[in-house]
Design an enzyme around this catalytic site. Structure first.
Site, PDB file in Angstrom:
ATOM      1  N   ASP A 111       0.756  -1.224   0.051  1.00  0.00           N
ATOM      2  CA  ASP A 111      -0.078  -0.009   0.008  1.00  0.00           C
ATOM      3  C   ASP A 111       0.931   1.233   0.085  1.00  0.00           C
ATOM      4  O   ASP A 111       0.264   2.378   0.229  1.00  0.00           O
ATOM      5  CB  ASP A 111      -0.900  -0.110   1.129  1.00  0.00           C
ATOM      6  CG  ASP A 111      -0.120  -0.250   2.616  1.00  0.00           C
ATOM      7  OD1 ASP A 111       1.016  -0.219   2.473  1.00  0.00           O
ATOM      8  OD2 ASP A 111      -0.914  -0.259   3.497  1.00  0.00           O
ATOM      9  N   LYS A 162       5.073   5.173  18.141  1.00  0.00           N
ATOM     10  CA  LYS A 162       4.821   6.392  17.841  1.00  0.00           C
ATOM     11  C   LYS A 162       4.936   7.383  19.110  1.00  0.00           C
ATOM     12  O   LYS A 162       4.453   6.921  20.119  1.00  0.00           O
ATOM     13  CB  LYS A 162       3.320   6.365  17.369  1.00  0.00           C
ATOM     14  CG  LYS A 162       2.798   5.476  16.082  1.00  0.00           C
ATOM     15  CD  LYS A 162       1.445   5.492  15.962  1.00  0.00           C
ATOM     16  CE  LYS A 162       1.243   4.557  14.704  1.00  0.00           C
ATOM     17  NZ  LYS A 162       0.001   4.261  14.344  1.00  0.00           N
ATOM     18  N   ASP A 223       1.441   6.774   1.646  1.00  0.00           N
ATOM     19  CA  ASP A 223       0.759   5.708   2.254  1.00  0.00           C
ATOM     20  C   ASP A 223      -0.546   5.629   1.829  1.00  0.00           C
ATOM     21  O   ASP A 223      -1.167   6.798   2.295  1.00  0.00           O
ATOM     22  CB  ASP A 223       0.889   5.614   3.870  1.00  0.00           C
ATOM     23  CG  ASP A 223       0.243   4.577   4.458  1.00  0.00           C
ATOM     24  OD1 ASP A 223      -0.728   4.074   3.725  1.00  0.00           O
ATOM     25  OD2 ASP A 223       0.271   4.384   5.847  1.00  0.00           O
TER      26      ASP A 223
END
Length: 360
Positions: A111, A162, A223
């Site tokens: 992707d 993250k 993305d």
């Protein structure tokens, strides 16, 4: 390097309803299934054998691409009975690889639209003697990504989740979803259970003293996980901002597939794609959008940064901005649909039913 693994098993939940009937890598971008662009770029970099790790709607891939000979490739397909994650998927297809233990195997996430110099990543891998080499890219706001700091030579120092606070943002480098593995490393991934390369394999290799090398390539990278990103990626391919040898036509403001029909006074701009058998009627204005095969855009509709699914219909004078309309859905005349709205497959919105302004 002659072979690669493409990870195409994800359900594409963030892209629904586009992925209700179609696996994410098979959703058309710039007129062809997105996977076509990845296969063509791998072939251009010298890859000739690719194993597709499939799971969700796995039966769709092989009927379209066959053995890959039309693209100059040898394609094989391996289907996971249960989702195995990125690492588990690699291990699940390992027996189809022909490479020796020390030879490089390219790995792509299914992707990511990227201008990555694939040969440069392989050259970096071989010249540094790395066990795994990662494509890294720099982003302005890294909070939504895992961070990958490196030393002055590009050797990976850590894999960080993250970041939650400004102090945790120690680099703007993120994992861009393309790798070169030493074949023997793939064989060490546990078989028969879900494994994440990002959360388990890479940190485990680092802890064991393996050499993980990062190569920063900050050319085009996107993305395609959300509808807005997918529409943008398709438009960028059409306009030539994103590289691909598989775009079926000249780069420019629009791409009209051979059996599509567009009224002479309809205006198509911003990398708009009109798919096979679709129809755009008189007075319609379509900017930066994808009109899937068989869809109908009625007179004077205005569509911006949106994706209209296969066989869907948008009624007269309707205004769509940042919208996704699923396969077979009908948006009646005089509706206004704004950023983020998703109309599900085969749904029907009556004329004038959704407005953000007066109907006068």
């Amino acid at each position: 390097m002659t072979e690669a693994i493409l990870l195409v098993g994800g359900k594409g939940t963030r892209l629904r309803p586009l992925t209700v009937h179609t696996p994410k890598p098979m959703v058309p971008a710039a007129g062809v299934p997105f996977l076509t662009h990845q296969l063509a770029r791998a072939r251009a970099a010298g890859v000739d054998h690719i194993v597709l790790a499939t799971s969700y709607l796995a039966e769709v891939f092989e009927p379209h691409f066959g053995d890959g000979s039309a693209l100059g490739l040898h394609l094989e397909y391996v289907t996971e009975k249960e989702p195995l994650g990125t690492g588990g998927a690699l291990r699940n297809v390992a027996e189809r690889l022909h490479s020796g233990p020390d030879e490089p195997v390219l790995v792509f996430n299914g992707d990511i639209l990227t201008g990555l110099d694939i040969r440069a990543l392989v050259d970096t891998h071989e010249s540094t003697g790395a066990d795994v080499s990662l494509h890294l890219t720099k982003v302005t706001d890294p909070r939504a990504y895992g961070l990958v700091p490196t030393d002055d030579t590009g050797r990976v120092l850590a894999f960080l989740e993250k970041p939650q606070t400004p102090e945790e943002i120690v680099t703007d480098q993120i994992n861009a979803g393309a790798y070169v593995f030493r074949r023997s490393v793939i064989d060490t991934i546990p078989a028969g259970r879900p494994v994440s390369v990002e959360r388990e394999t890479f940190p485990g290799l680092l802890a064991a003293g393996a050499h993980l090398q990062g190569m920063v390539d900050s050319t085009y990278w996107l993305d395609l996980g959300t509808p807005a990103a997918f529409v943008r990626g398709s438009a960028d391919l059409v306009m030539g901002r994103a590289p691909s040898p598989a775009v079926p036509g000249r780069r420019g403001d629009r791409l009209i597939l051979p059996t599509a029909r567009v009224a002479p006074d309809a205006k198509l701009t911003g990398g708009t794609v009109v798919g096979e058998g679709a129809f755009v009627a008189e007075g319609a204005r379509v900017c930066g959008s994808t009109i899937m095969p068989g869809a109908v855009i009625e007179p004077d509709a205005v569509i911006t940064d949106s994706l209209i699914g296969s066989r869907a219909r948008v009624g007269e004078r309707s205004v769509l901005t940042g919208a996704v309309v699923g396969d077979g859905a009908v948006v009646g005349a005089d509706n206004e649909l704004r950023d983020g709205v998703r109309v599900w497959c085969d749904a029907c919105i009556p004329a004038g039913a959704v407005r953000f302004s007066s109907d006068q």
